[in-house]
Design an enzyme around this catalytic site. Structure first.
Site, mmCIF file in Angstrom:
data_model
loop_
_atom_site.group_PDB
_atom_site.id
_atom_site.type_symbol
_atom_site.label_atom_id
_atom_site.label_comp_id
_atom_site.label_asym_id
_atom_site.label_seq_id
_atom_site.Cartn_x
_atom_site.Cartn_y
_atom_site.Cartn_z
ATOM 1 N N ASN A 120 -1.944 -0.228 6.733
ATOM 2 C CA ASN A 120 -1.584 -1.767 7.192
ATOM 3 C C ASN A 120 -0.654 -2.455 6.495
ATOM 4 O O ASN A 120 -0.600 -3.534 6.370
ATOM 5 C CB ASN A 120 -2.798 -2.484 7.732
ATOM 6 C CG ASN A 120 -3.602 -2.951 6.438
ATOM 7 O OD1 ASN A 120 -3.427 -2.337 5.488
ATOM 8 N ND2 ASN A 120 -4.669 -3.443 6.890
ATOM 9 N N THR A 177 -5.424 -7.456 10.580
ATOM 10 C CA THR A 177 -5.659 -6.194 9.938
ATOM 11 C C THR A 177 -5.174 -4.994 10.875
ATOM 12 O O THR A 177 -4.595 -4.198 10.322
ATOM 13 C CB THR A 177 -7.015 -5.899 9.659
ATOM 14 O OG1 THR A 177 -7.603 -7.090 8.925
ATOM 15 C CG2 THR A 177 -7.403 -4.902 8.991
ATOM 16 N N ARG A 220 2.656 -7.137 8.654
ATOM 17 C CA ARG A 220 1.947 -5.963 9.341
ATOM 18 C C ARG A 220 2.674 -5.534 10.497
ATOM 19 O O ARG A 220 2.849 -4.259 11.012
ATOM 20 C CB ARG A 220 0.453 -6.289 9.450
ATOM 21 C CG ARG A 220 -0.216 -6.110 8.172
ATOM 22 C CD ARG A 220 -1.833 -6.416 8.273
ATOM 23 N NE ARG A 220 -2.190 -6.304 6.964
ATOM 24 C CZ ARG A 220 -3.636 -6.896 6.508
ATOM 25 N NH1 ARG A 220 -4.034 -7.807 7.416
ATOM 26 N NH2 ARG A 220 -4.071 -6.566 5.618
ATOM 27 N N GLU A 224 -9.256 -10.430 -8.070
ATOM 28 C CA GLU A 224 -8.447 -9.429 -7.770
ATOM 29 C C GLU A 224 -7.219 -9.469 -8.652
ATOM 30 O O GLU A 224 -6.718 -8.431 -9.030
ATOM 31 C CB GLU A 224 -7.830 -9.534 -6.343
ATOM 32 C CG GLU A 224 -9.102 -9.173 -5.358
ATOM 33 C CD GLU A 224 -8.667 -9.380 -3.817
ATOM 34 O OE1 GLU A 224 -7.624 -9.789 -3.411
ATOM 35 O OE2 GLU A 224 -9.623 -8.946 -3.106
ATOM 36 N N PHE A 240 -15.300 3.739 7.316
ATOM 37 C CA PHE A 240 -13.849 4.024 7.035
ATOM 38 C C PHE A 240 -13.692 4.091 5.303
ATOM 39 O O PHE A 240 -12.497 4.136 5.020
ATOM 40 C CB PHE A 240 -12.654 2.879 7.556
ATOM 41 C CG PHE A 240 -13.096 1.419 7.210
ATOM 42 C CD1 PHE A 240 -12.651 0.899 6.001
ATOM 43 C CD2 PHE A 240 -13.688 0.751 8.142
ATOM 44 C CE1 PHE A 240 -12.699 -0.357 5.651
ATOM 45 C CE2 PHE A 240 -13.801 -0.790 7.871
ATOM 46 C CZ PHE A 240 -13.422 -1.057 6.749
ATOM 47 N N ARG A 278 -2.129 -15.075 4.401
ATOM 48 C CA ARG A 278 -2.968 -14.281 5.449
ATOM 49 C C ARG A 278 -2.233 -14.570 6.956
ATOM 50 O O ARG A 278 -1.924 -13.549 7.697
ATOM 51 C CB ARG A 278 -4.288 -15.138 5.661
ATOM 52 C CG ARG A 278 -5.164 -14.714 4.468
ATOM 53 C CD ARG A 278 -5.880 -13.351 4.182
ATOM 54 N NE ARG A 278 -6.714 -13.171 4.976
ATOM 55 C CZ ARG A 278 -7.604 -12.116 5.055
ATOM 56 N NH1 ARG A 278 -7.479 -11.063 4.220
ATOM 57 N NH2 ARG A 278 -8.404 -11.849 6.035
ATOM 58 N N HIS A 335 -2.383 -5.593 1.564
ATOM 59 C CA HIS A 335 -3.644 -6.462 1.333
ATOM 60 C C HIS A 335 -3.129 -7.814 1.025
ATOM 61 O O HIS A 335 -2.059 -8.010 0.121
ATOM 62 C CB HIS A 335 -4.323 -5.683 0.116
ATOM 63 C CG HIS A 335 -5.347 -6.525 -0.306
ATOM 64 N ND1 HIS A 335 -6.553 -6.536 0.460
ATOM 65 C CD2 HIS A 335 -5.488 -7.607 -1.286
ATOM 66 C CE1 HIS A 335 -7.407 -7.442 -0.228
ATOM 67 N NE2 HIS A 335 -6.699 -7.802 -1.446
ATOM 68 N N TYR A 350 -12.646 -2.148 -3.750
ATOM 69 C CA TYR A 350 -13.106 -1.887 -2.498
ATOM 70 C C TYR A 350 -14.574 -1.820 -2.249
ATOM 71 O O TYR A 350 -15.083 -1.515 -1.200
ATOM 72 C CB TYR A 350 -12.450 -0.847 -1.393
ATOM 73 C CG TYR A 350 -10.803 -1.462 -1.324
ATOM 74 C CD1 TYR A 350 -10.629 -2.335 -0.483
ATOM 75 C CD2 TYR A 350 -9.748 -0.715 -1.713
ATOM 76 C CE1 TYR A 350 -9.117 -2.720 -0.096
ATOM 77 C CE2 TYR A 350 -8.502 -0.755 -1.364
ATOM 78 C CZ TYR A 350 -8.270 -1.896 -0.542
ATOM 79 O OH TYR A 350 -6.963 -2.052 -0.182
ATOM 80 N N LYS A 377 0.985 -1.473 0.025
ATOM 81 C CA LYS A 377 0.085 0.169 -0.117
ATOM 82 C C LYS A 377 0.769 1.247 -0.020
ATOM 83 O O LYS A 377 2.060 1.185 0.236
ATOM 84 C CB LYS A 377 -1.143 -0.025 1.179
ATOM 85 C CG LYS A 377 -2.177 -1.148 1.181
ATOM 86 C CD LYS A 377 -2.909 -1.154 2.370
ATOM 87 C CE LYS A 377 -3.735 -2.364 2.183
ATOM 88 N NZ LYS A 377 -4.882 -2.465 3.202
#
Ligand code: CMP
Length: 147
Positions: A114, A93, A104, A128, A59, A87, A117, A51, A11
Site C-alpha cells: 500500500n 489502508t 495510496r 517510530e 498477514f 493520515r 506507512h 511491526y 514501502k
C-alpha cells in the site's frame, strides 16, 4: 496540542516502481517539510520488531517478507497537526477504499503493497522516528520544540 511531526515509510513496491520522487512531491506539495530521510533495507529482525503490534495477525509473516524484500525510504515529516494530516493525505489502508488524490489511491498496488506507512499517533510517531533516526540525523524547522 497536536504534535508537529510524523514518521513515514515508502514501502518496497513503491520504491521498485520508481515512485520515490512522485510521492515526495505529493508530501511537499501538501505542506510537509522533510526533516529526516534515508534509503535502507530492513533486516527480518528489525521488521519483526517494527511491526510487533501485528504479530498475531494472519498477514504478519507476509508483511515481514514484503517489508524486507527490497529497499525502503524512511522519513520524518514536519507540519502542524502532522499525524492526522498525513493520515488523511495517505488515505485508507486498502487502496480500493482510498479517496481520489490520496497517496495510496495514486501509488498503492494492494492492501499489503500500500505504498506508504504513516504513524497513527504522536506517541508512535516518536517511537517510530527514534527507531530509525539518531538526533544528529534530524533537522527540525520547529527548533524551539521537543523533536
Ligand atoms: P501499515 O500502515 O504499514 O501498517 C501495517 C501494515 O499491514 C499495513 O500498512 C498493510 O501493509 C498491512 N496490512 C494491514 N491489513 C492487511 C491485510 N488485511 N492484509 C494484508 N496486509 C495488511
Amino acid at each position: 496540542m497536536a504534535g508537529t511531526y510524523t514518521f513515514t515509510i515508502i514501502k518496497p513496491g513503491a520504491v521498485a516502481n520508481e515512485h520515490i520522487g512522485p510521492i515526495i512531491n505529493v508530501i511537499n506539495s501538501n505542506g510537509f517539510h522533510i526533516s529526516a530521510l534515508k534509503l535502507i533495507r530492513l533486516r527480518t529482525a528489525q521488521a519483526s520488531k517494527f511491526y510487533e503490534v501485528h504479530k498475531d495477525r494472519p498477514f504478519y509473516k507476509d508483511l515481514i517478507e514484503f517489508m524486507t524484500s527490497g529497499p525502503i525510504v524512511v522519513a520524518i515529516l514536519e507540519k502542524e497537526n502532522a499525524v492526522d494530516d498525513y493520515r488523511k493525505l495517505i488515505g485508507n489502508t486498502d487502496p480500493s477504499k482510498a479517496d481520489e488524490g490520496t497517496i495510496r489511491k495514486l501509488f498503492a498496488q494492494s492492501v499489503q503493497k500500500n505504498a506508504v506507512h504513516g504513524s497513527d499517533s504522536d506517541e508512535n510517531a516518536r517511537i517510530e522516528s527514534d527507531f530509525f533516526f539518531s538526533k544528529s540525523e534530524r533537522f527540525s524547522i520547529f527548533d524551539e520544540r521537543d523533536f
